[in-house]
Design an enzyme around this catalytic site. Sequence first.
Site: not given
Length: 209
Positions: A122, A164, A13, A153, A88
């Site tokens: 990432r 998640r 996204k 992160r 969400r």
Amino acid sequence: MNIIFLGPPGAGKGTQAQRICAALNIPQISTGDILRRAIKEQTPTGIKAKSFIDAGKLVPDEVIIDIVKDRLAQPDAQQGYILDGFPRTVPQAEALESIARIDAVIELAVDDEHLVSRLSGRRVCLKCGATYHVSRLNGKTTCDACGEELVQREDDKAETVLNRLNVYHEQTAPLVDFYTGRGLLHRIDGAQDMDVIYHSILETLGVKQ
Ligand code: AP5
């Protein structure tokens, strides 16, 4: 054009929102980026949000809805925007209906196995929000856009990623039906090459290329 990007953590996204926003000259409104900035600056919202984010849980609806209401009222959001990471939950989507008219919802669909590998590799720039993957960094550790050091992160650690994904399936996936019912949902295979996805999104939005 007011657009929502919907999809599980790691679906791409943020990556696509950055490029499409640049192409359409509209702001990317990422609730995750807003919250991470608030945490870094230790604002009251940041302090409240930190424990939820670190555990891979959603920040309470009322906190997020207030943030988005304020952000959508800013001058740069009056000519359109991409909402990246909001709504969400169904209550967030219902609250959004009372403050904005949405033109399209782009769902980036990717299976869970793929997502775990994307998120563990990432690296992000906490200064400008740019996103990278270690497999394409060739050992580089700084941001191409602003030169800041890239970091992993906190919520990209393996056990938090699984939380998640569960939270996505339980609380966010129902929005697929919510927006399908409103005739707004467009599903795109998010496992494809980034450039292919980028062009499919522009085509779906009816943007001449
Ligand atoms: P947020 O920051 O929104 O995280 P997220 O939705 O979990 O999404 P991600 O940023 O992890 O993934 P992405 O889809 O943007 O993928 P990306 O482009 O980076 O939210 C974080 C937390 O904040 C939440 O857990 C929650 O606690 C809180 N929060 C935020 N909004 C909230 C809300 N509305 N309500 C309540 N709480 C909220 O790509 C991932 C990786 O894959 C990158 O390395 C990228 O380079 C790579 N990649 C991307 N596309 C491709 C491709 N096509 N092929 C190969 N690699 C790719």
